[in-house]
Design a protein around this motif. Structure first.
Motif, short mmCIF file in Angstrom:
data_model
loop_
_atom_site.label_atom_id
_atom_site.label_comp_id
_atom_site.label_asym_id
_atom_site.label_seq_id
_atom_site.Cartn_x
_atom_site.Cartn_y
_atom_site.Cartn_z
N HIS A 167 48.74 109.39 71.35
CA HIS A 167 47.70 108.49 70.86
C HIS A 167 46.43 108.58 71.70
CE1 HIS A 167 48.26 105.76 74.30
NE2 HIS A 167 49.57 105.90 74.13
N SER A 218 49.10 103.15 71.10
CA SER A 218 50.51 102.90 71.40
C SER A 218 51.37 103.88 70.61
CB SER A 218 50.90 101.46 71.02
OG SER A 218 50.99 101.32 69.61
N ARG A 219 52.68 103.72 70.72
CA ARG A 219 53.59 104.58 69.96
C ARG A 219 53.47 104.36 68.45
NH1 ARG A 219 59.35 101.89 71.92
NH2 ARG A 219 58.85 99.72 71.39
N GLN A 260 54.11 106.84 73.97
CA GLN A 260 53.09 105.90 74.45
C GLN A 260 52.87 106.16 75.93
OE1 GLN A 260 53.50 101.89 73.05
NE2 GLN A 260 52.55 101.00 74.87
N ASP A 263 47.12 103.15 77.47
CA ASP A 263 47.61 102.65 76.19
C ASP A 263 47.06 101.26 75.92
OD1 ASP A 263 48.99 101.18 78.07
OD2 ASP A 263 50.98 101.59 77.25
N CYS A 264 47.70 100.52 75.03
CA CYS A 264 47.22 99.19 74.64
C CYS A 264 47.27 98.19 75.78
CB CYS A 264 48.01 98.68 73.45
SG CYS A 264 49.80 98.68 73.67
N SER A 265 47.92 98.53 76.89
CA SER A 265 47.95 97.62 78.04
C SER A 265 46.58 97.41 78.65
CB SER A 265 48.92 98.15 79.12
OG SER A 265 48.45 99.38 79.65
N SER A 325 43.81 100.26 65.39
CA SER A 325 44.38 98.98 65.80
C SER A 325 43.39 97.85 65.53
CB SER A 325 44.72 99.01 67.29
OG SER A 325 43.53 99.05 68.06
#
Length: 312
Positions: free
Chosen positions: A52, A57-58, A79, A84-86, A253
């Motif tokens: 990604h 994310s995954r 991911q 990532d989305c963190s 997203s």
């Protein structure tokens, strides 16, 4: 190919189930969330690993991965912790842009490349993965944006900050959504930088596919890797008129949509992305000569007048 009655832009014949799992790298103390796409075909065409973009994310790339799986491919979406989305801890556009820029660094890129190497090493060994994954003998790599840069390096791009490593011989083809490279002012030439990419490689981008305020990447930078790869067959560039960065994410997203305030509905050219990418895998992962002919000779007639398709 699948046969004359199956349009590669249409959903394929195989029912697809998905599964979540984690792979833990004890050496790096790093856990990778994984999403698997498993078609119910008794004879999968191959396995594709997907990376990604920043803040993803995954779940990223689902529009592409689900489609390829319906045409008989196993998919493993990984991911990457740290990019990532963190990193999306604040919903304000300014904070999100700052977080994205901070994560776009050589250290995170190294982590991502090592994630790929770790996953490749676990295929055939990890009990959390199904037998179909373990039995894959032909593997493709794909990614979007920062994920595209990651697969460029896996394919053989040479950078001073990234020492070269031998590529797993099971890897047969690479696809990059929104690849990129800046023109180098100093150091090795771009021909040197991309001259060792001998795998079949499909680059997909758009005329508005810039850095979206996160970097100085322009739409022209997206074409640079293709321009400097060797003309040894199996190199393709597909540029969609008006295509912007998130058109190639395979589902943006909520955070990305809020930050960039761009359209969220699928682009009009999405069927052409599905067709070209699916047939690329047929040709270069499944080894279908008829698919390779269709990609170079028949596919261009589907494109709009201002779209561009090149191959060498």
């Amino acid at each position: 190919m699948d046969g004359p009655l199956i349009d590669p832009a249409a959903v394929g014949p195989w029912r697809v189930t998905t599964r979540h799992t984690d792979l833990h790298d004890t050496r790096r103390a790093r856990t990778l969330p994984i999403k698997l796409y498993l078609p119910d075909t008794p004879a999968p065409r191959g396995l594709i690993l997907f990376s990604h973009g920043l803040g993803g994310s995954r779940e990223g790339g689902s529009a592409w991965l689900g489609h390829w799986a319906s045409h008989g491919y196993l998919l493993l979406a990984m991911q990457h912790p740290g990019s990532d989305c963190s990193i999306l801890r604040n919903n304000s556009p300014q904070s999100l842009r700052s977080a994205f820029k901070a994560a776009m660094n050589p250290e995170e890129l190294t982590h991502r490349v090592d994630d790929f190497r770790f996953v490749l090493e676990r295929i055939g060994r990890d009990a959390s993965l199904p037998d179909a994954i373990h039995n894959a003998s032909a593997i493709g790599l794909a990614g979007h944006s920062f994920g595209a840069v990651t697969v460029q390096l896996m394919a053989g791009e040479r950078r001073p900050t990234q020492p070269p490593h031998p590529l797993d011989p099971r890897v047969r083809a690479v696809l990059a959504f929104s690849p990129s490279a800046r023109q180098a002012d100093t150091g090795p030439s771009l021909d040197h930088r991309f001259g060792q990419i001998h795998l079949p490689f499909l680059s997909i981008t758009g005329s508005r596919d810039d850095g979206m305020g996160l970097s100085d990447i322009t739409a022209a930078n997206r074409e640079v890797p293709y321009r400097h790869m060797p003309a040894d067959g199996g190199k393709y560039l597909l540029v969609f008129a008006g295509g912007n960065h998130l058109d190639f994410a395979g589902e943006a997203s909520d955070a990305e949509g809020a930050m960039f305030r761009i359209r969220r509905e699928p682009a009009a050219f999405r069927p052409h992305i599905l067709a070209a990418s699916t047939v690329f895998w047929h040709a270069h992962l499944a080894g279908d000569a008829a698919a390779r002919h269709w990609l170079t000779d028949d596919f261009p007639a589907r494109l709009r007048p201002d779209d561009r398709f090149e191959h060498k």
